[in-house]
Motif scaffolding. Structure first.
Motif, PDB file in Angstrom:
ATOM      1  N   LYS A   1       2.621  -8.057 -12.068  1.00 25.77           N
ATOM      2  CA  LYS A   1       2.002  -7.357 -10.939  1.00 25.77           C
ATOM      3  C   LYS A   1       0.713  -6.648 -11.376  1.00 25.77           C
ATOM      4  O   LYS A   1       0.529  -6.360 -12.557  1.00 25.77           O
ATOM      5  CB  LYS A   1       2.958  -6.313 -10.351  1.00 25.77           C
ATOM      6  N   VAL A   2      -0.104  -6.372 -10.368  1.00 24.68           N
ATOM      7  CA  VAL A   2      -1.312  -5.588 -10.600  1.00 24.68           C
ATOM      8  C   VAL A   2      -1.153  -4.279  -9.832  1.00 24.68           C
ATOM      9  O   VAL A   2      -0.844  -4.294  -8.639  1.00 24.68           O
ATOM     10  CB  VAL A   2      -2.558  -6.351 -10.085  1.00 24.68           C
ATOM     11  N   ALA A   3      -1.328  -3.154 -10.522  1.00 22.93           N
ATOM     12  CA  ALA A   3      -1.242  -1.842  -9.847  1.00 22.93           C
ATOM     13  C   ALA A   3      -2.619  -1.182  -9.907  1.00 22.93           C
ATOM     14  O   ALA A   3      -3.238  -1.112 -10.972  1.00 22.93           O
ATOM     15  CB  ALA A   3      -0.187  -0.971 -10.532  1.00 22.93           C
ATOM     16  N   LEU A   4      -3.068  -0.728  -8.748  1.00 23.16           N
ATOM     17  CA  LEU A   4      -4.392  -0.103  -8.645  1.00 23.16           C
ATOM     18  C   LEU A   4      -4.254   1.296  -8.066  1.00 23.16           C
ATOM     19  O   LEU A   4      -3.362   1.524  -7.241  1.00 23.16           O
ATOM     20  CB  LEU A   4      -5.283  -0.918  -7.685  1.00 23.16           C
ATOM     21  N   HIS A   5      -5.123   2.220  -8.501  1.00 19.85           N
ATOM     22  CA  HIS A   5      -5.272   3.453  -7.731  1.00 19.85           C
ATOM     23  C   HIS A   5      -6.753   3.655  -7.468  1.00 19.85           C
ATOM     24  O   HIS A   5      -7.606   2.989  -8.084  1.00 19.85           O
ATOM     25  CB  HIS A   5      -4.628   4.649  -8.435  1.00 19.85           C
ATOM     26  N   SER A   6      -7.057   4.559  -6.552  1.00 20.02           N
ATOM     27  CA  SER A   6      -8.454   4.692  -6.120  1.00 20.02           C
ATOM     28  C   SER A   6      -9.025   6.068  -6.369  1.00 20.02           C
ATOM     29  O   SER A   6      -9.971   6.482  -5.687  1.00 20.02           O
ATOM     30  CB  SER A   6      -8.582   4.344  -4.631  1.00 20.02           C
ATOM     31  N   SER A   7      -8.471   6.785  -7.350  1.00 16.76           N
ATOM     32  CA  SER A   7      -9.081   8.064  -7.681  1.00 16.76           C
ATOM     33  C   SER A   7     -10.448   7.814  -8.319  1.00 16.76           C
ATOM     34  O   SER A   7     -10.592   6.936  -9.181  1.00 16.76           O
ATOM     35  CB  SER A   7      -8.186   8.832  -8.649  1.00 16.76           C
ATOM     36  N   GLY A   8     -11.431   8.607  -7.909  1.00 18.11           N
ATOM     37  CA  GLY A   8     -12.748   8.473  -8.524  1.00 18.11           C
ATOM     38  C   GLY A   8     -12.809   9.119  -9.893  1.00 18.11           C
ATOM     39  O   GLY A   8     -13.536   8.688 -10.774  1.00 18.11           O
ATOM     40  N   VAL A   9     -11.983  10.153 -10.110  1.00 23.37           N
ATOM     41  CA  VAL A   9     -12.108  10.941 -11.337  1.00 23.37           C
ATOM     42  C   VAL A   9     -11.086  10.525 -12.403  1.00 23.37           C
ATOM     43  O   VAL A   9     -11.344  10.642 -13.599  1.00 23.37           O
ATOM     44  CB  VAL A   9     -12.011  12.457 -11.007  1.00 23.37           C
TER      45      VAL A   9
ATOM     46  N   ARG B   1       3.519   0.114 -19.027  1.00 22.07           N
ATOM     47  CA  ARG B   1       4.606  -0.053 -20.003  1.00 22.07           C
ATOM     48  C   ARG B   1       5.675  -1.006 -19.475  1.00 22.07           C
ATOM     49  O   ARG B   1       6.391  -1.638 -20.224  1.00 22.07           O
ATOM     50  CB  ARG B   1       5.235   1.300 -20.345  1.00 22.07           C
ATOM     51  N   ARG B   2       5.796  -1.107 -18.172  1.00 26.83           N
ATOM     52  CA  ARG B   2       6.809  -1.994 -17.582  1.00 26.83           C
ATOM     53  C   ARG B   2       6.251  -3.377 -17.261  1.00 26.83           C
ATOM     54  O   ARG B   2       6.875  -4.167 -16.559  1.00 26.83           O
ATOM     55  CB  ARG B   2       7.407  -1.346 -16.341  1.00 26.83           C
ATOM     56  N   GLY B   3       5.045  -3.653 -17.735  1.00 24.05           N
ATOM     57  CA  GLY B   3       4.524  -5.032 -17.642  1.00 24.05           C
ATOM     58  C   GLY B   3       3.419  -5.245 -16.636  1.00 24.05           C
ATOM     59  O   GLY B   3       2.879  -6.345 -16.535  1.00 24.05           O
ATOM     60  N   ALA B   4       3.048  -4.206 -15.871  1.00 24.12           N
ATOM     61  CA  ALA B   4       1.973  -4.386 -14.888  1.00 24.12           C
ATOM     62  C   ALA B   4       0.608  -4.295 -15.583  1.00 24.12           C
ATOM     63  O   ALA B   4       0.473  -3.656 -16.615  1.00 24.12           O
ATOM     64  CB  ALA B   4       2.060  -3.303 -13.814  1.00 24.12           C
ATOM     65  N   ALA B   5      -0.374  -4.972 -14.984  1.00 17.41           N
ATOM     66  CA  ALA B   5      -1.768  -4.750 -15.385  1.00 17.41           C
ATOM     67  C   ALA B   5      -2.312  -3.697 -14.430  1.00 17.41           C
ATOM     68  O   ALA B   5      -2.084  -3.781 -13.219  1.00 17.41           O
ATOM     69  CB  ALA B   5      -2.560  -6.038 -15.256  1.00 17.41           C
ATOM     70  N   VAL B   6      -3.018  -2.690 -14.964  1.00 17.88           N
ATOM     71  CA  VAL B   6      -3.407  -1.559 -14.112  1.00 17.88           C
ATOM     72  C   VAL B   6      -4.914  -1.307 -14.165  1.00 17.88           C
ATOM     73  O   VAL B   6      -5.574  -1.589 -15.167  1.00 17.88           O
ATOM     74  CB  VAL B   6      -2.638  -0.267 -14.505  1.00 17.88           C
ATOM     75  N   ALA B   7      -5.430  -0.790 -13.078  1.00 20.54           N
ATOM     76  CA  ALA B   7      -6.858  -0.442 -13.028  1.00 20.54           C
ATOM     77  C   ALA B   7      -7.072   0.687 -12.033  1.00 20.54           C
ATOM     78  O   ALA B   7      -6.264   0.887 -11.122  1.00 20.54           O
ATOM     79  CB  ALA B   7      -7.702  -1.653 -12.620  1.00 20.54           C
TER      80      ALA B   7
ATOM     81  N   ILE C   1       0.850  -1.202   0.000  1.00 13.50           N
ATOM     82  CA  ILE C   1       0.000   0.000   0.000  1.00 13.50           C
ATOM     83  C   ILE C   1       0.879   1.243   0.000  1.00 13.50           C
ATOM     84  O   ILE C   1       1.797   1.359   0.815  1.00 13.50           O
ATOM     85  CB  ILE C   1      -0.932  -0.022   1.223  1.00 13.50           C
ATOM     86  N   ILE C   2       0.587   2.135  -0.935  1.00  9.88           N
ATOM     87  CA  ILE C   2       1.355   3.383  -1.017  1.00  9.88           C
ATOM     88  C   ILE C   2       0.503   4.468  -0.383  1.00  9.88           C
ATOM     89  O   ILE C   2      -0.585   4.764  -0.860  1.00  9.88           O
ATOM     90  CB  ILE C   2       1.625   3.813  -2.479  1.00  9.88           C
ATOM     91  N   GLY C   3       1.038   5.069   0.702  1.00  6.92           N
ATOM     92  CA  GLY C   3       0.283   6.091   1.435  1.00  6.92           C
ATOM     93  C   GLY C   3      -0.229   5.494   2.732  1.00  6.92           C
ATOM     94  O   GLY C   3      -0.368   4.261   2.853  1.00  6.92           O
TER      95      GLY C   3
ATOM     96  N   VAL D   1       0.127  -7.234  -5.677  1.00  2.00           N
ATOM     97  CA  VAL D   1      -0.812  -6.125  -5.882  1.00  2.00           C
ATOM     98  C   VAL D   1      -0.254  -4.871  -5.218  1.00  2.00           C
ATOM     99  O   VAL D   1       0.143  -4.914  -4.049  1.00  2.00           O
ATOM    100  CB  VAL D   1      -2.198  -6.452  -5.276  1.00  2.00           C
ATOM    101  N   VAL D   2      -0.187  -3.789  -5.963  1.00  2.00           N
ATOM    102  CA  VAL D   2       0.318  -2.521  -5.418  1.00  2.00           C
ATOM    103  C   VAL D   2      -0.815  -1.499  -5.518  1.00  2.00           C
ATOM    104  O   VAL D   2      -1.311  -1.217  -6.608  1.00  2.00           O
ATOM    105  CB  VAL D   2       1.548  -2.047  -6.220  1.00  2.00           C
ATOM    106  N   TRP D   3      -1.216  -0.961  -4.362  1.00  2.00           N
ATOM    107  CA  TRP D   3      -2.404  -0.098  -4.335  1.00  2.00           C
ATOM    108  C   TRP D   3      -1.981   1.317  -3.976  1.00  2.00           C
ATOM    109  O   TRP D   3      -1.515   1.572  -2.867  1.00  2.00           O
ATOM    110  CB  TRP D   3      -3.412  -0.640  -3.321  1.00  2.00           C
ATOM    111  N   PHE D   4      -2.167   2.241  -4.902  1.00  2.00           N
ATOM    112  CA  PHE D   4      -1.787   3.643  -4.693  1.00  2.00           C
ATOM    113  C   PHE D   4      -2.913   4.369  -3.960  1.00  2.00           C
ATOM    114  O   PHE D   4      -4.005   4.546  -4.510  1.00  2.00           O
ATOM    115  CB  PHE D   4      -1.512   4.331  -6.038  1.00  2.00           C
ATOM    116  N   CYS D   5      -2.625   4.763  -2.727  1.00  2.00           N
ATOM    117  CA  CYS D   5      -3.628   5.482  -1.902  1.00  2.00           C
ATOM    118  C   CYS D   5      -3.096   6.871  -1.583  1.00  2.00           C
ATOM    119  O   CYS D   5      -3.054   7.283  -0.413  1.00  2.00           O
ATOM    120  CB  CYS D   5      -3.905   4.708  -0.622  1.00  2.00           C
TER     121      CYS D   5
END
Ligand SMILES: NC(=O)c1ccc[n+]([C@@H]2O[C@H](COP(=O)([O-])OP(=O)(O)OC[C@H]3O[C@@H](n4cnc5c(N)ncnc54)[C@H](OP(=O)(O)O)[C@@H]3O)[C@@H](O)[C@H]2O)c1
Length: 297
Positions: free
Chosen positions: A107-115, A126-132, A22-24, A81-85
């Protein structure tokens, strides 16, 4: 032993679930990390930036969920899983800072911005992660960590990351739904109405209460029963059936008296008029023409 063979009292099946970084360590991070931990996810690491308070918060959260706290310059990410908070405007920069610190393939990288969309994490894609982007439609503030059960989560992004998000939300007992990238701005504006602007309406209500000789604390206490009942009616009956008061009754003179007194309270009259017009547009009203005459359209 199959998945369904869990017996009461057995520890959660941590090994079967992905590990999360978790980042943040702010409001969302706190709620997410503790809910994920409770659901049996292993939280590897809480990553903070370097300020002393940031490090302190990350350490406190890490202790709660059995993780380690590290600063961004020392981050080594092993979790799948890496979650940007972090705040919306910091997501791209954080992703760029972390791009070189791990092998992102798989790896899977996620962020939680609504907008913002998943494209904020393009560097990692670009470095191979799947992102959402995976956004809980819930409010997280200091001093309150709401449970995530039944919370709707909006997701969009790469297939693999969406699959991972679906599993995580299911494990949290949340409610996943997909959103199109082009809808995210309107989606988040909707969320803004439902909580932050509702709170703005409540603080304005407190100001109006003050003009009636009722202090803030008493106003809050006295407003709660009617607020709760309004929400209960809305949930059970929908907006039209929950609408009461002088506009529903067509009581033009009462509205005229309100407008007069609200002119003395900064900002209150314009909010009243904007919402009263919204009522005239979208809710059942009587004496519409006369009300439009004093409220405008
Ligand atoms: N709060 C909500 O109700 C809510 C709901 C749904 C989604 N979200 C999303 O969740 C994300 C985080 O929001 P939040 O409300 O949790 O924010 P927050 O409480 O302000 O926490 C943000 C965290 O990121 C850290 N941070 C700030 N600037 C940073 C930077 N430049 N680099 C690295 N870390 C930085 C902060 O550290 P310091 O505070 O120590 O500086 C803090 O730990 C946002 O994308 C937001 O849109 C929030």
């Amino acid at each position: 032993m199959g998945d369904s063979a869990m017996l009461p009292g057995m520890p959660p099946r941590r090994l079967k679930k992905r590990r999360v970084a978790i980042i943040g360590a702010g409001n969302l991070a706190g709620a997410l990390a503790t809910s994920l931990h409770k659901a049996g996810y292993g939280i590897d690491v809480i990553i903070s930036h370097g300020s002393p308070t940031s490090v302190q918060r990350a350490r406190r959260l890490a202790r709660e969920v059995g993780a380690v706290a590290v600063t961004i310059d020392r981050a080594e990410i092993r979790a799948e899983v890496v979650w940007f908070c972090v705040p919306d405007q910091s997501i791209v920069g954080m992703a760029q800072s972390l791009a070189q610190t791990a092998d992102w393939k798989g790896k899977v990288a996620l962020h939680s911005s609504g907008v913002l969309t998943s494209d904020e994490l393009a560097t990692l894609r670009r470095r191979g992660a799947a992102v959402a982007s995976l956004h809980p439609l819930m409010t997280f503030v200091r001093g309150s960590r709401p449970p995530l059960e039944e919370v709707p989560f909006a997701i969009e992004g790469d297939q693999k990351a969406v699959r991972a998000g679906r599993t995580i939300v299911r494990d949290l007992h949340g409610r996943l739904f997909t959103i199109r990238k082009r809808h995210k701005q309107a989606y988040h504006a909707w969320g803004m109405f439902v909580s932050p602007l509702l709170t703005a309406l409540l603080v304005t209500s407190e100001n109006v209460a003050a003009a009636a000789g009722v202090g803030r604390t008493a106003a809050r206490q006295r407003m709660l029963p009617i607020l709760k009942q309004t929400l209960a009616n809305y949930g059970k009956l929908g907006a039209a059936e929950s609408f009461s008061g002088p506009i529903a009754r067509g009581d033009v003179d009462t509205v005229r008296r309100h407008l007069k007194v609200l002119g003395e309270i900064p900002g209150a009259r314009e909010i009243y008029v904007a919402l009263a017009r919204a009522a005239l547009r979208g809710l059942p009203t009587k004496n519409r023409a006369a009300l439009e005459k004093i409220l405008g359209r």
